[in-house]
Motif scaffolding. Structure first.
Motif, PDB file in Angstrom:
ATOM      1  N   ALA A  40      38.706  11.821 -13.596  1.00 41.10           N
ATOM      2  CA  ALA A  40      38.643  11.308 -15.103  1.00 41.10           C
ATOM      3  C   ALA A  40      37.517  11.886 -15.783  1.00 41.10           C
ATOM      4  N   TRP A  41      36.220  11.955 -15.000  1.00 38.01           N
ATOM      5  CA  TRP A  41      35.072  12.126 -15.537  1.00 38.01           C
ATOM      6  C   TRP A  41      34.977  13.454 -15.832  1.00 38.01           C
ATOM      7  N   LEU A  42      35.711  14.708 -15.090  1.00 37.11           N
ATOM      8  CA  LEU A  42      35.806  15.998 -15.540  1.00 37.11           C
ATOM      9  C   LEU A  42      36.814  16.063 -16.753  1.00 37.11           C
ATOM     10  N   ASP A  43      37.812  15.272 -16.679  1.00 36.52           N
ATOM     11  CA  ASP A  43      38.886  15.371 -17.879  1.00 36.52           C
ATOM     12  C   ASP A  43      38.021  15.017 -19.143  1.00 36.52           C
ATOM     13  N   HIS A  44      37.011  14.005 -19.225  1.00 41.97           N
ATOM     14  CA  HIS A  44      36.203  13.599 -20.388  1.00 41.97           C
ATOM     15  C   HIS A  44      35.356  14.899 -20.640  1.00 41.97           C
ATOM     16  N   ALA A  45      34.785  15.328 -19.716  1.00 41.52           N
ATOM     17  CA  ALA A  45      33.982  16.505 -19.858  1.00 41.52           C
ATOM     18  C   ALA A  45      34.563  17.527 -20.719  1.00 41.52           C
ATOM     19  N   ALA A  46      35.854  17.745 -19.960  1.00 49.68           N
ATOM     20  CA  ALA A  46      36.676  18.846 -20.705  1.00 49.68           C
ATOM     21  C   ALA A  46      37.169  18.672 -22.271  1.00 49.68           C
ATOM     22  N   ALA A  47      37.404  17.336 -22.650  1.00 48.43           N
ATOM     23  CA  ALA A  47      37.970  16.882 -23.814  1.00 48.43           C
ATOM     24  C   ALA A  47      36.663  16.911 -24.767  1.00 48.43           C
ATOM     25  N   ALA A  48      35.567  16.708 -24.384  1.00 55.41           N
ATOM     26  CA  ALA A  48      34.331  17.044 -25.019  1.00 55.41           C
ATOM     27  C   ALA A  48      33.800  18.537 -25.037  1.00 55.41           C
ATOM     28  N   GLY A  49      34.217  19.411 -24.679  1.00 58.41           N
ATOM     29  CA  GLY A  49      34.063  20.798 -24.711  1.00 58.41           C
ATOM     30  C   GLY A  49      33.165  21.204 -23.836  1.00 58.41           C
ATOM     31  N   ALA A  50      32.729  20.335 -22.740  1.00 57.67           N
ATOM     32  CA  ALA A  50      31.636  20.525 -21.927  1.00 57.67           C
ATOM     33  C   ALA A  50      31.936  20.656 -20.368  1.00 57.67           C
ATOM     34  N   ALA A  51      33.224  21.302 -20.098  1.00 55.30           N
ATOM     35  CA  ALA A  51      33.697  21.501 -18.905  1.00 55.30           C
ATOM     36  C   ALA A  51      32.762  22.322 -18.235  1.00 55.30           C
ATOM     37  N   ASP A  52      32.116  23.301 -18.611  1.00 53.91           N
ATOM     38  CA  ASP A  52      31.126  24.204 -17.860  1.00 53.91           C
ATOM     39  C   ASP A  52      29.976  23.665 -17.612  1.00 53.91           C
ATOM     40  N   ARG A  53      29.619  22.381 -18.121  1.00 55.08           N
ATOM     41  CA  ARG A  53      28.306  21.540 -17.500  1.00 55.08           C
ATOM     42  C   ARG A  53      28.496  20.288 -16.783  1.00 55.08           C
ATOM     43  N   ALA A  54      29.943  19.975 -16.373  1.00 57.40           N
ATOM     44  CA  ALA A  54      30.169  18.925 -15.570  1.00 57.40           C
ATOM     45  C   ALA A  54      30.589  19.185 -14.225  1.00 57.40           C
ATOM     46  N   TRP A  55      30.195  18.398 -13.187  1.00 57.97           N
ATOM     47  CA  TRP A  55      30.088  18.692 -11.868  1.00 57.97           C
ATOM     48  C   TRP A  55      30.342  17.319 -11.144  1.00 57.97           C
ATOM     49  N   PHE A  56      31.393  17.519 -10.103  1.00 56.17           N
ATOM     50  CA  PHE A  56      31.839  16.344  -9.550  1.00 56.17           C
ATOM     51  C   PHE A  56      31.920  16.364  -8.007  1.00 56.17           C
ATOM     52  N   VAL A  57      31.138  15.631  -7.157  1.00 53.47           N
ATOM     53  CA  VAL A  57      31.142  15.933  -5.890  1.00 53.47           C
ATOM     54  C   VAL A  57      31.518  14.495  -5.197  1.00 53.47           C
ATOM     55  N   ALA A  58      32.612  14.711  -4.600  1.00 51.17           N
ATOM     56  CA  ALA A  58      33.114  13.313  -3.919  1.00 51.17           C
ATOM     57  C   ALA A  58      32.601  13.435  -2.460  1.00 51.17           C
ATOM     58  N   ALA A  59      31.886  12.088  -2.213  1.00 50.77           N
ATOM     59  CA  ALA A  59      31.315  11.745  -1.105  1.00 50.77           C
ATOM     60  C   ALA A  59      30.988  10.306  -0.918  1.00 50.77           C
ATOM     61  N   ASP A  60      31.165   9.888   0.470  1.00 48.75           N
ATOM     62  CA  ASP A  60      31.054   8.377   0.567  1.00 48.75           C
ATOM     63  C   ASP A  60      29.594   8.058   0.968  1.00 48.75           C
ATOM     64  N   LEU A  61      28.703   7.916   0.066  1.00 54.34           N
ATOM     65  CA  LEU A  61      27.262   7.838   0.595  1.00 54.34           C
ATOM     66  C   LEU A  61      26.929   6.682   1.336  1.00 54.34           C
ATOM     67  N   SER A  62      27.855   5.835   1.882  1.00 57.50           N
ATOM     68  CA  SER A  62      27.520   5.040   2.898  1.00 57.50           C
ATOM     69  C   SER A  62      27.382   5.529   4.344  1.00 57.50           C
ATOM     70  N   LEU A  63      27.896   6.838   4.194  1.00 60.47           N
ATOM     71  CA  LEU A  63      28.045   7.607   5.623  1.00 60.47           C
ATOM     72  C   LEU A  63      26.678   8.791   5.574  1.00 60.47           C
ATOM     73  N   VAL A  64      25.875   8.681   6.448  1.00 59.06           N
ATOM     74  CA  VAL A  64      24.853   9.566   6.657  1.00 59.06           C
ATOM     75  C   VAL A  64      25.313  11.029   6.588  1.00 59.06           C
ATOM     76  N   ALA A  65      26.419  11.373   7.293  1.00 55.52           N
ATOM     77  CA  ALA A  65      27.042  12.741   7.471  1.00 55.52           C
ATOM     78  C   ALA A  65      27.294  13.115   6.006  1.00 55.52           C
ATOM     79  N   GLU A  66      28.188  12.320   5.228  1.00 59.01           N
ATOM     80  CA  GLU A  66      28.620  12.698   3.896  1.00 59.01           C
ATOM     81  C   GLU A  66      27.362  12.695   2.689  1.00 59.01           C
ATOM     82  N   THR A  67      26.503  11.980   2.808  1.00 56.01           N
ATOM     83  CA  THR A  67      25.189  12.203   2.206  1.00 56.01           C
ATOM     84  C   THR A  67      24.598  13.600   2.558  1.00 56.01           C
ATOM     85  N   ARG A  68      24.434  13.771   3.709  1.00 58.71           N
ATOM     86  CA  ARG A  68      23.876  14.809   3.789  1.00 58.71           C
ATOM     87  C   ARG A  68      24.508  16.264   3.567  1.00 58.71           C
ATOM     88  N   LYS A  69      25.717  16.290   3.434  1.00 62.87           N
ATOM     89  CA  LYS A  69      26.644  17.222   3.103  1.00 62.87           C
ATOM     90  C   LYS A  69      26.561  17.443   1.467  1.00 62.87           C
TER      91      LYS A  69
END
Length: 296
Positions: A40-69
């Protein structure tokens, strides 16, 4: 153009900040748990003409391993980070341990911020005026820290867990500023804000939360001190409560306590490796056909 990394950037203050910085022409990298909200965040960026400046990383930051990744994902995508904004946290009425065996508030509200700050420090150091903005609630008394029970195995209370987490982040700021004097560190308490109030609540706490919602300030009102911290960081360590600067040289920001926490944190992270089933590689999600952001 600045590169801004925001945790908890798909909801509340983090989402509003992500949208605001994107509208200013910055490159915005959001780290959060929910891939659907990420899209949804990336769709918002695309609608605003800013798809090339938006990035999303899916990670559960309550997990040390995922935070490090997640740190590895960011540092492999960009050469420098101008601002790291730490917003992610959740309320738990009942004590909950992550699959890695760590109390969730301690893991998400403190350990992830420790790991992200130190992990991204080299990328921050390459920016012209780097800053870490820790949205945590500075200023509590040092006495709220249970030094011999940091994960609240006894007498757990959700409010106590968040209160201690805020103080641990104060001490994190003290230690970080000493270790990385070229990177500004800003602690921000925006006040009670009408966010999603992410968490799991018992009946009594839910009544209290609903009362807070009715009087909470809009998310937009919480942004000015965070935006100011990104644009004009001042000093190695500063702290603000609802826009008012507070002192960081008193006993509640004791360097000795910060060093003690640093040592305890290193010991906790040096414990047995988490089970591999407890974590997954963070997914980097971009709109179809849109390019990755170029290195800074």
């Amino acid at each position: 153009m600045k590169t801004i990394v925001i945790t908890g950037g798909t909801d509340g203050i983090g989402r509003a900040l992500a949208e605001e910085r994107l509208s200013r022409g910055d490159r915005v990298m959001v780290i959060a748990r929910d891939p659907a909200k990420g899209r949804a965040w990336l769709d918002h960026a695309a609608a605003a003409g800013a798809a090339d400046r938006a990035w999303f990383v899916a990670a559960d930051l309550s997990l040390v391993a995922e935070t490090r990744k997640a740190v590895d994902t960011v540092t492999s995508a960009v050469a420098a980070v101008d601002a790291l904004v730490l917003c992610a946290r959740r309320y738990r009425s009942e004590r909950t341990e992550t699959p890695e065996g760590i109390e969730e508030n301690f893991a998400l509200f403190y350990l992830s911020r420790y790991l992200l700050g130190h992990g991204l420090a080299p990328a921050l150091a390459r920016a012209a005026r780097p800053v870490v903005v820790n949205v945590a609630g500075p200023g509590a008394e040092l006495g709220v820290v249970r030094w011999h029970d940091l994960e609240l195995r006894s007498d757990y209370h959700g409010g106590a867990a968040l209160g201690q987490g805020g103080k641990l982040n104060d001490l994190l700021g003290v230690a970080f500023a000493q270790r990385y004097p070229g990177i500004a560190y800003v602690l921000v308490h925006p006040g009670v804000t009408a966010t999603g109030f992410s968490g799991t609540y018992d009946a009594a706490t839910r009544v209290h939360v609903e009362a807070m919602r009715r009087t909470a300030k809009p998310v937009s009102a919480a942004l000015p001190p965070i935006l100011a911290a990104i644009d004009e960081p001042a000093g190695a360590l500063t702290a603000f409560v609802e826009g008012r600067r507070i002192a960081v040289d008193g006993p509640d920001f004791d360097p000795g306590a910060a060093a003690r926490l640093w040592a305890l944190t290193k010991d906790r992270l040096a414990g047995p490796a988490p089970a591999t089933t407890a974590s997954r590689t963070p997914d980097t999600v971009k709109p179809a056909g849109s390019p990755a952001p170029a290195p800074c």
